[in-house]
Design an enzyme around this catalytic site. Structure first.
Site, PDB file in Angstrom:
ATOM      1  N   PRO A   9     -32.424  46.446  31.493  1.00  0.00           N
ATOM      2  CG  PRO A   9     -33.910  44.999  30.449  1.00  0.00           C
ATOM      3  CD  PRO A   9     -33.865  46.168  31.366  1.00  0.00           C
ATOM      4  CG  ASN A  10     -29.368  43.165  27.867  1.00  0.00           C
ATOM      5  OD1 ASN A  10     -28.677  42.243  28.308  1.00  0.00           O
ATOM      6  ND2 ASN A  10     -30.608  42.985  27.457  1.00  0.00           N
ATOM      7  NE  ARG A  17     -27.462  46.098  24.512  1.00  0.00           N
ATOM      8  CZ  ARG A  17     -28.681  46.579  24.758  1.00  0.00           C
ATOM      9  NH1 ARG A  17     -28.860  47.545  25.655  1.00  0.00           N
ATOM     10  NH2 ARG A  17     -29.721  46.103  24.132  1.00  0.00           N
ATOM     11  CE1 TYR A  22     -29.022  50.386  22.231  1.00  0.00           C
ATOM     12  CE2 TYR A  22     -28.146  48.212  21.697  1.00  0.00           C
ATOM     13  CZ  TYR A  22     -29.222  49.064  21.883  1.00  0.00           C
ATOM     14  OH  TYR A  22     -30.508  48.590  21.718  1.00  0.00           O
ATOM     15  CG  ASN A  74     -32.444  53.285  28.316  1.00  0.00           C
ATOM     16  OD1 ASN A  74     -33.392  52.616  27.914  1.00  0.00           O
ATOM     17  ND2 ASN A  74     -31.296  53.379  27.658  1.00  0.00           N
ATOM     18  CB  ALA A  77     -35.808  44.877  26.333  1.00  0.00           C
ATOM     19  CG  HIS A  80     -39.772  48.091  23.363  1.00  0.00           C
ATOM     20  ND1 HIS A  80     -39.907  49.401  22.967  1.00  0.00           N
ATOM     21  CD2 HIS A  80     -38.434  47.842  23.383  1.00  0.00           C
ATOM     22  CE1 HIS A  80     -38.692  49.910  22.739  1.00  0.00           C
ATOM     23  NE2 HIS A  80     -37.793  48.993  22.991  1.00  0.00           N
ATOM     24  CG  ASP A  87     -49.646  49.640  36.241  1.00  0.00           C
ATOM     25  OD1 ASP A  87     -50.059  50.476  35.405  1.00  0.00           O
ATOM     26  OD2 ASP A  87     -50.132  48.502  36.363  1.00  0.00           O
ATOM     27  CD  GLU A  98     -39.960  56.188  26.432  1.00  0.00           C
ATOM     28  OE1 GLU A  98     -41.052  56.802  26.493  1.00  0.00           O
ATOM     29  OE2 GLU A  98     -39.727  55.302  25.586  1.00  0.00           O
ATOM     30  CG  HIS A 100     -35.228  54.740  24.342  1.00  0.00           C
ATOM     31  ND1 HIS A 100     -35.320  53.558  25.040  1.00  0.00           N
ATOM     32  CD2 HIS A 100     -36.450  55.316  24.394  1.00  0.00           C
ATOM     33  CE1 HIS A 100     -36.562  53.428  25.491  1.00  0.00           C
ATOM     34  NE2 HIS A 100     -37.259  54.482  25.107  1.00  0.00           N
ATOM     35  NE  ARG A 107     -32.297  49.585  17.239  1.00  0.00           N
ATOM     36  CZ  ARG A 107     -31.893  49.056  18.416  1.00  0.00           C
ATOM     37  NH1 ARG A 107     -31.927  49.794  19.514  1.00  0.00           N
ATOM     38  NH2 ARG A 107     -31.465  47.823  18.464  1.00  0.00           N
TER      39      ARG A 107
HETATM   40  C1  DQA Z   1     -32.698  51.071  24.238  1.00  0.00           C
HETATM   41  C2  DQA Z   1     -33.599  50.680  23.062  1.00  0.00           C
HETATM   42  C3  DQA Z   1     -34.381  49.417  23.372  1.00  0.00           C
HETATM   43  O1  DQA Z   1     -35.210  49.083  22.270  1.00  0.00           O
HETATM   44  C4  DQA Z   1     -33.454  48.268  23.642  1.00  0.00           C
HETATM   45  O2  DQA Z   1     -34.185  47.125  24.013  1.00  0.00           O
HETATM   46  C5  DQA Z   1     -32.407  48.580  24.648  1.00  0.00           C
HETATM   47  C6  DQA Z   1     -31.806  49.910  24.662  1.00  0.00           C
HETATM   48  C7  DQA Z   1     -31.788  52.264  23.905  1.00  0.00           C
HETATM   49  O3  DQA Z   1     -31.244  52.848  24.842  1.00  0.00           O
HETATM   50  O4  DQA Z   1     -31.613  52.614  22.727  1.00  0.00           O
HETATM   51  O5  DQA Z   1     -31.964  47.722  25.396  1.00  0.00           O
HETATM   52  O6  DQA Z   1     -33.536  51.448  25.316  1.00  0.00           O
END
Ligand code: DQA
Length: 146
Positions: A9-10, A17, A22, A74, A77, A80, A87, A98, A100, A107
């Site tokens: 997401p996002n 954003r 970012y 990635n 959110a 977390h 799963d 993984e 980020h 953070r």
């Molecule tokens: C993120 C870090 C996450 O905590 C956050 O919710 C994101 C982006 C990152 O790429 O730094 O949406 O995964």
């Protein structure tokens, strides 16, 4: 080698954003950069982004049938919060790194928690777009040893 680059997401809002965290580059810029890098490494990449948890689970399951060799993921959110995504990664047994953009360990406290981490072969964070290319290198190394 066929890799799936999966974003949660996002991530489609990159460039809009929180640019102080970012950066100003967009999701399309990210796709372009990874595509270019994949060419230099001789790997095939496909991309998927969704804001929905279930759609991400579906994409992970599709990767199983598509015989994807590795996932650069990635979960944003959902990192977390999502047991369903953990799963799914466990279910398909596809090596997953993984990723980020930001340094999640420096953070908010809640960003230090990662459900997916126990299923991932590695984690890269805090390198902006380079987190993804580093993850690709890790996957290539990992699969070479197989
Ligand atoms: C993120 C870090 C996450 O905590 C956050 O919710 C994101 C982006 C990152 O790429 O730094 O949406 O995964």
């Amino acid at each position: 080698m066929k890799f799936l680059v999966l974003n949660g997401p996002n991530i489609n809002f990159l460039g809009i954003r929180e640019p102080d965290i970012y950066g100003k580059s967009t999701y399309n810029d990210l796709v372009q950069m990874i595509t270019d890098y994949a060419l230099t490494r001789g790997v095939e990449v496909t991309f998927y982004q969704s804001n929905c948890e279930g759609a991400l689970v579906d994409a992970i399951q599709r990767a199983y049938y598509d015989k994807i060799d590795g996932i650069i993921f990635n979960p944003a959110a959902y990192t977390h919060t999502s047991v369903a995504i953990l799963d799914a990664v466990k279910a398909v047994s596809i090596p997953t790194v993984e990723v980020h953009l930001s340094d999640v360990n420096s953070r908010d406290e809640f960003r230090r928690v990662s459900y997916i981490r126990q299923a991932a072969i590695d984690m890269v964070c805090g390198m902006g777009f380079d987190s993804y290319t580093r993850a690709m290198d890790i996957l290539i190394e990992h699969l070479k040893d197989k």
